[in-house]
Design a protein around this motif. Structure first.
Motif, PDB file in Angstrom:
ATOM      1  N   ASP A   1      -1.072   5.171  -1.280  1.00 48.13           N
ATOM      2  CA  ASP A   1      -2.143   5.383  -0.191  1.00 48.13           C
ATOM      3  C   ASP A   1      -1.989   4.184   0.743  1.00 48.13           C
ATOM      4  O   ASP A   1      -2.007   3.136   0.481  1.00 48.13           O
ATOM      5  N   VAL A   2      -2.030   4.742   2.092  1.00 45.80           N
ATOM      6  CA  VAL A   2      -1.788   3.463   3.143  1.00 45.80           C
ATOM      7  C   VAL A   2      -2.907   2.682   3.218  1.00 45.80           C
ATOM      8  O   VAL A   2      -2.901   1.430   3.679  1.00 45.80           O
ATOM      9  N   THR A   3      -4.256   3.274   2.872  1.00 48.71           N
ATOM     10  CA  THR A   3      -5.492   2.292   2.785  1.00 48.71           C
ATOM     11  C   THR A   3      -5.125   1.055   1.770  1.00 48.71           C
ATOM     12  O   THR A   3      -5.432  -0.153   2.184  1.00 48.71           O
ATOM     13  N   ASN A   4      -4.478   1.503   0.691  1.00 53.26           N
ATOM     14  CA  ASN A   4      -4.339   0.235  -0.269  1.00 53.26           C
ATOM     15  C   ASN A   4      -3.255  -0.765   0.412  1.00 53.26           C
ATOM     16  O   ASN A   4      -3.352  -1.879  -0.087  1.00 53.26           O
ATOM     17  N   VAL A   5      -2.241   0.021   0.926  1.00 52.85           N
ATOM     18  CA  VAL A   5      -1.348  -0.930   1.727  1.00 52.85           C
ATOM     19  C   VAL A   5      -1.930  -1.882   2.459  1.00 52.85           C
ATOM     20  O   VAL A   5      -1.709  -3.086   2.722  1.00 52.85           O
ATOM     21  N   TYR A   6      -2.894  -1.394   3.384  1.00 50.26           N
ATOM     22  CA  TYR A   6      -3.321  -2.207   4.341  1.00 50.26           C
ATOM     23  C   TYR A   6      -4.144  -3.451   3.927  1.00 50.26           C
ATOM     24  O   TYR A   6      -4.157  -4.505   4.184  1.00 50.26           O
ATOM     25  N   TYR A   7      -5.081  -3.145   2.693  1.00 49.36           N
ATOM     26  CA  TYR A   7      -5.608  -4.197   2.060  1.00 49.36           C
ATOM     27  C   TYR A   7      -4.583  -5.163   1.490  1.00 49.36           C
ATOM     28  O   TYR A   7      -4.960  -6.480   1.372  1.00 49.36           O
ATOM     29  N   TYR A   8      -3.620  -4.805   0.929  1.00 51.79           N
ATOM     30  CA  TYR A   8      -2.651  -5.475   0.404  1.00 51.79           C
ATOM     31  C   TYR A   8      -1.931  -6.600   1.340  1.00 51.79           C
ATOM     32  O   TYR A   8      -1.858  -7.764   1.253  1.00 51.79           O
TER      33      TYR A   8
ATOM     34  N   ILE B   1       4.309   1.556   8.552  1.00 51.48           N
ATOM     35  CA  ILE B   1       3.468   0.697   7.581  1.00 51.48           C
ATOM     36  C   ILE B   1       4.075   0.163   6.523  1.00 51.48           C
ATOM     37  O   ILE B   1       4.013  -0.856   5.755  1.00 51.48           O
ATOM     38  N   PHE B   2       4.832   1.350   5.591  1.00 55.19           N
ATOM     39  CA  PHE B   2       5.584   1.002   4.618  1.00 55.19           C
ATOM     40  C   PHE B   2       6.504   0.136   4.739  1.00 55.19           C
ATOM     41  O   PHE B   2       6.628  -0.754   3.858  1.00 55.19           O
ATOM     42  N   ASP B   3       6.969   0.219   5.796  1.00 54.71           N
ATOM     43  CA  ASP B   3       8.184  -0.795   5.995  1.00 54.71           C
ATOM     44  C   ASP B   3       7.757  -2.259   6.302  1.00 54.71           C
ATOM     45  O   ASP B   3       8.100  -3.378   5.510  1.00 54.71           O
ATOM     46  N   LEU B   4       6.376  -2.377   6.869  1.00 55.96           N
ATOM     47  CA  LEU B   4       5.937  -3.708   6.668  1.00 55.96           C
ATOM     48  C   LEU B   4       5.427  -4.180   5.329  1.00 55.96           C
ATOM     49  O   LEU B   4       5.655  -5.458   4.965  1.00 55.96           O
ATOM     50  N   PHE B   5       4.942  -3.186   4.560  1.00 55.31           N
ATOM     51  CA  PHE B   5       4.775  -3.427   3.180  1.00 55.31           C
ATOM     52  C   PHE B   5       5.873  -4.059   2.369  1.00 55.31           C
ATOM     53  O   PHE B   5       5.910  -4.876   1.626  1.00 55.31           O
ATOM     54  N   GLN B   6       7.144  -3.237   2.648  1.00 53.38           N
ATOM     55  CA  GLN B   6       8.358  -3.760   1.623  1.00 53.38           C
ATOM     56  C   GLN B   6       8.615  -4.959   2.165  1.00 53.38           C
ATOM     57  O   GLN B   6       9.128  -5.880   1.141  1.00 53.38           O
TER      58      GLN B   6
END
Length: 492
Positions: free
Chosen positions: A150-157, A218-223
């Protein structure tokens, strides 16, 4: 009024899928799904609205119909293959035979080596499952999606939230997340449009595709952050250690080189979850809110309010009453989009610090900071007697029209040199001196993505002094300047 369909095109191609099994569009989609390693999802349906009694207030109420789940009419998918290529599809579920799509879609939802991305996707899955079940039978729904992130979890991470603690109850919208992480402004003016009408407008297609496309960014930024932290796990300062810099630059410039099979598998194991629908999830529920009986005087009371919402003036910043001459507004949560538009034309526009502020908190803020409260909430207007000339009801619905209304009502002076002069994310100001590319790369580590396509362009970067968000004069900047010059009637 600006036609959303004529807004600047997004930086990606969109494949509209409208045919059956023999259609090249559907074949292209199914081929991309089979080769995908990461897929981002979103869905659209016709918004439900309450109906008024057919014969007025005296009509006897009809027996309530059993509640039904909305029918999903548009499914958006953004697919990325192992080699890094990405494609965006908008599937018209009113034109595509669902039987031709169901087997591959169910397989994709449950395929363990494919990571699925979404934003609060459980509700979408419930409606999507009900749509296929209604069309094909009870054995053709969807029960689970895994692995899922979930991108919400990614955001807070990305914001440094401790994964061991519960997430805040008040979650950010996808538009806010894209604004903060990607410096991308997603228009939500078409969110509640009628998605059952055909043909879909060009604006609807672009809107739908954007919601899926930017999930991959957004996932790229998380990676990048995950990779940086793993490489730098033995150091004490992740942002300043020299060993981290090549990693961040490599991720930004090479795009998806870190999305190898082994690396993606480790992310799936460590960070992904799953969506599992229970029997209660698949049943429509009646609204838990009980309708309150309106008193006969309600209509007169509202009419009285409507006659007293015109702006009287002067504003608290008026120099004739001791103000500093600098317009300042507070936009409540119902019109946060207007706050960003005001910032784009150089006007100080704050928003409440929490999603559900009490009226007293809003009044305290406008008193303390000399602001005018902009709202569309009729309930807040009853506090106007406490804040003379500091509460104004915005009449327009679209952000562009709201901006023009506020400029006209308060006679704001907008000049070209003030356009894009405030941070749209936090309302802060920019540093006095622009950053070089190297300085911007250093400032963006683990925080913000700078697209590799602008590395060879001679651009200046500006950083907000409050939230450290980076901005540059790219295509979106110039499109926004032209847009706001038109709204503010500024000639070139």
């Amino acid at each position: 009024m600006e036609d959303p369909a004529r807004a600047p095109p997004p930086p990606f191609a969109v494949h509209l899928v409208t045919g059956g099994s023999s259609s090249p569009d559907l074949s292209h989609l199914l081929h991309s799904l089979a080769a995908a390693r990461i897929v981002a999802f979103d869905a659209e349906w016709k918004p439900r609205r309450r109906r008024a009694p057919a014969n007025g207030d005296d009509a006897s109420p009809a027996p309530p119909n059993p509640p039904q789940l909305p029918t999903v009419t548009v499914l958006q998918l953004s697919c990325r293959s192992e080699h890094g290529g990405s494609e965006v599809f908008v599937v018209d579920l009113l034109a595509v035979p669902l039987a031709d799509l169901w087997p591959q879609l169910r397989d994709l939802f449950e395929r363990p080596e494919v990571l699925k991305l979404g934003f609060r996707f459980k509700q979408d899955l419930v409606y999507l499952s009900a749509t296929f079940t209604a069309a094909l039978g009870c054995d053709y729904g969807f029960q689970k999606v895994e692995p899922f992130l979930d991108v919400t979890n990614v955001y807070y991470y990305l914001k440094g939230h401790d994964r061991q603690k519960r997430l805040p109850k008040e979650t950010k919208s996808l538009a806010t997340i894209c604004e903060e992480l990607l410096n991308v402004s997603l228009s939500k003016e078409l969110q509640c449009s009628d998605w059952s009408c055909r043909p879909l407008s060009e604006g609807q297609i672009r809107y739908a595709a954007s919601d899926a496309y930017y999930l991959l960014d957004i996932f790229d930024l998380f990676q990048q952050k995950v990779s940086t932290e793993e490489k730098c796990s033995s150091t004490t300062d992740l942002n300043s250690d020299e060993f981290c810099s090549p990693t961040v630059v490599e991720c930004s410039s090479s795009g998806y080189s870190i999305c190898s099979a082994g690396y993606l598998a480790s992310i799936i194991v460590k960070y992904s979850e799953g969506i599992l629908l229970t029997e209660s999830d698949t049943k429509a529920r009646s609204s838990r809110r009980k309708e309150k009986q309106k008193l006969p005087t309600d209509s007169k009371y509202k009419e009285k309010f409507d006659c007293s919402i015109e702006w009287q003036g002067p504003p608290p910043w008026d120099q004739s009453i001791g103000g500093d001459g600098l317009p300042k507004f507070l936009c409540d949560v119902m019109i946060e989009g207007l706050a960003k538009h005001l910032r784009c034309v150089g006007i100080d526009a704050a928003t409440p610090s929490c999603r559900k502020p009490q009226p007293r908190e809003l009044l305290n803020q406008i008193y303390k900071e000399g602001r005018i409260l902009l709202t569309r909430d009729m309930k807040l207007l009853k506090y106007q007697y406490l804040a003379t000339n500091q509460v104004y009801k915005v009449k327009s619905l679209l952000k562009r029209d709201q901006l023009a209304e506020v400029i006209d009502t308060f006679q704001l002076k907008i000049s070209e040199d003030r356009l894009m002069s405030r941070c749209t994310k936090c309302n802060g100001s920019f540093i006095q001196k622009p950053l070089t590319l190297d300085e911007a790369m250093e400032a963006s580590k683990g925080f913000q993505v700078i697209p590799s396509c602008i590395f060879n362009r001679d651009l200046e970067f500006w950083k907000c002094t409050d939230c450290n968000q980076l901005y540059w004069e790219g295509t979106q900047y110039h499109n926004a300047v032209q847009k706001f010059m038109s709204v503010c009637n500024i000639s070139e």
